[in-house]
Design a protein around this motif. Structure first.
Motif, PDB file in Angstrom:
ATOM      1  N   MET A  15      35.682  13.378  31.070  1.00 15.00           N
ATOM      2  CA  MET A  15      36.790  12.445  30.743  1.00 15.00           C
ATOM      3  C   MET A  15      36.612  11.145  31.317  1.00 15.00           C
ATOM      4  N   LYS A  16      36.338   9.942  30.682  1.00  8.76           N
ATOM      5  CA  LYS A  16      36.165   8.762  31.502  1.00  8.76           C
ATOM      6  C   LYS A  16      37.267   7.884  31.633  1.00  8.76           C
ATOM      7  N   THR A  17      37.953   8.000  30.551  1.00 10.22           N
ATOM      8  CA  THR A  17      39.147   7.014  30.901  1.00 10.22           C
ATOM      9  C   THR A  17      40.496   7.304  31.589  1.00 10.22           C
ATOM     10  N   ALA A  18      40.967   6.304  32.383  1.00  9.81           N
ATOM     11  CA  ALA A  18      42.223   6.687  33.063  1.00  9.81           C
ATOM     12  C   ALA A  18      43.276   7.291  32.234  1.00  9.81           C
ATOM     13  N   SER A  19      43.467   6.573  31.010  1.00  6.04           N
ATOM     14  CA  SER A  19      44.598   7.007  30.140  1.00  6.04           C
ATOM     15  C   SER A  19      44.411   8.541  29.693  1.00  6.04           C
ATOM     16  N   ALA A  20      43.015   8.954  29.223  1.00  8.34           N
ATOM     17  CA  ALA A  20      42.806  10.268  28.951  1.00  8.34           C
ATOM     18  C   ALA A  20      43.131  11.175  30.007  1.00  8.34           C
ATOM     19  N   HIS A  21      42.695  10.867  31.213  1.00 11.09           N
ATOM     20  CA  HIS A  21      43.040  11.839  32.319  1.00 11.09           C
ATOM     21  C   HIS A  21      44.386  11.673  32.569  1.00 11.09           C
ATOM     22  N   ILE A  22      45.210  10.871  32.572  1.00 11.55           N
ATOM     23  CA  ILE A  22      46.716  11.131  32.832  1.00 11.55           C
ATOM     24  C   ILE A  22      47.335  11.865  31.621  1.00 11.55           C
ATOM     25  N   LEU A  23      46.899  11.635  30.432  1.00 10.84           N
ATOM     26  CA  LEU A  23      47.293  12.235  29.240  1.00 10.84           C
ATOM     27  C   LEU A  23      47.070  13.802  29.362  1.00 10.84           C
ATOM     28  N   ASN A  27      40.367  20.847  33.725  1.00  7.97           N
ATOM     29  CA  ASN A  27      39.571  19.982  32.863  1.00  7.97           C
ATOM     30  C   ASN A  27      38.315  21.006  32.488  1.00  7.97           C
ATOM     31  N   PHE A  28      38.639  22.258  32.101  1.00  8.10           N
ATOM     32  CA  PHE A  28      37.660  23.126  31.677  1.00  8.10           C
ATOM     33  C   PHE A  28      38.111  23.767  30.138  1.00  8.10           C
ATOM     34  N   TRP A  29      36.994  23.746  29.625  1.00  9.88           N
ATOM     35  CA  TRP A  29      37.145  23.727  27.996  1.00  9.88           C
ATOM     36  C   TRP A  29      38.466  22.963  27.651  1.00  9.88           C
ATOM     37  N   THR A  30      38.521  21.719  27.800  1.00 12.93           N
ATOM     38  CA  THR A  30      39.420  20.749  27.481  1.00 12.93           C
ATOM     39  C   THR A  30      39.706  20.542  26.093  1.00 12.93           C
ATOM     40  N   PHE A  31      38.428  20.430  25.230  1.00 13.84           N
ATOM     41  CA  PHE A  31      38.845  20.242  23.845  1.00 13.84           C
ATOM     42  C   PHE A  31      39.433  21.412  23.200  1.00 13.84           C
ATOM     43  N   SER A  89      43.044  21.676  24.269  1.00 12.07           N
ATOM     44  CA  SER A  89      43.708  20.557  23.531  1.00 12.07           C
ATOM     45  C   SER A  89      43.977  20.992  22.250  1.00 12.07           C
ATOM     46  N   LEU A  90      43.092  21.673  21.456  1.00 14.64           N
ATOM     47  CA  LEU A  90      43.065  21.992  19.927  1.00 14.64           C
ATOM     48  C   LEU A  90      43.962  23.293  19.676  1.00 14.64           C
ATOM     49  N   ALA A 135      42.443  15.859  22.007  1.00 17.86           N
ATOM     50  CA  ALA A 135      41.315  16.788  21.416  1.00 17.86           C
ATOM     51  C   ALA A 135      40.345  15.888  20.520  1.00 17.86           C
ATOM     52  N   LEU A 136      40.838  14.657  20.000  1.00 12.10           N
ATOM     53  CA  LEU A 136      40.059  13.821  18.976  1.00 12.10           C
ATOM     54  C   LEU A 136      39.100  13.197  20.083  1.00 12.10           C
ATOM     55  N   ASP A 137      39.619  12.635  21.411  1.00 11.25           N
ATOM     56  CA  ASP A 137      39.024  12.059  22.533  1.00 11.25           C
ATOM     57  C   ASP A 137      37.718  12.991  22.756  1.00 11.25           C
ATOM     58  N   PHE A 138      37.970  14.109  23.048  1.00 12.60           N
ATOM     59  CA  PHE A 138      37.155  15.095  23.559  1.00 12.60           C
ATOM     60  C   PHE A 138      36.127  15.352  22.414  1.00 12.60           C
ATOM     61  N   TRP A 139      36.219  15.679  21.225  1.00 13.78           N
ATOM     62  CA  TRP A 139      35.634  15.583  20.053  1.00 13.78           C
ATOM     63  C   TRP A 139      34.619  14.478  20.033  1.00 13.78           C
ATOM     64  N   SER A 140      35.040  13.241  20.151  1.00 14.24           N
ATOM     65  CA  SER A 140      34.160  12.186  19.829  1.00 14.24           C
ATOM     66  C   SER A 140      33.155  12.113  20.931  1.00 14.24           C
ATOM     67  N   ARG A 141      33.582  12.621  21.952  1.00 18.01           N
ATOM     68  CA  ARG A 141      32.571  12.668  23.351  1.00 18.01           C
ATOM     69  C   ARG A 141      31.670  13.758  23.006  1.00 18.01           C
TER      70      ARG A 141
END
Length: 122
Positions: free
Chosen positions: A1-9, A68-72, A75-76, A109-115
């Motif tokens: 995860m690269k963005t601060a907002s995604a990390h906070i979420l 931050n393991f199996w995050t997608f 979150s799904l 989930a969508l953020d991790f899917w796109s990455r």
């Protein structure tokens, strides 16, 4: 995860899921009262045992989000779980907050899917 907002979420959702898991395990009978009577007919076990399973599930999802393991996948699973909670509990003064959690888990989930897609396509 690269963005601060995604990390906070991710961290916020992780803490929320761990916390609710602990609360459910402390008093599963009280939490089983949120299950609508029509939904009880579909359970394979007692409402209290179902809530114990839900508490353990919430702890696992929260733990994986926090580390931050199996995050997608976590979150799904959170999205599916929250949708099920809203379905079997209905929307009321308590569960209305789950709509926001559902939206946050879906966004994660969508953020991790796109990455993930970008990672495999390069």
């Amino acid at each position: 995860m690269k963005t601060a907002s995604a990390h906070i979420l991710r961290i916020g959702l992780g803490i929320t899921f761990v916390w609710i898991g602990v609360l459910i395990l402390q008093n599963p009978a009280a939490w089983s009262g949120f299950i609508k009577p029509w939904a009880v007919n579909f359970l394979f076990t007692t409402p209290e045992k179902t809530m114990i399973g839900a508490g353990i599930f919430d702890l696992a999802v929260g733990f994986f989000l926090l580390i931050n393991f199996w995050t997608f996948t976590a979150s799904l699973l959170a999205v599916l779980h929250l949708a099920l909670v809203l379905l079997v509990s209905g929307i009321n003064a308590i569960t209305v907050r789950d709509i926001g959690l559902l939206a946050g888990a879906l966004a994660l989930a969508l953020d991790f899917w796109s990455r993930r897609k970008n990672y495999f396509s390069t």
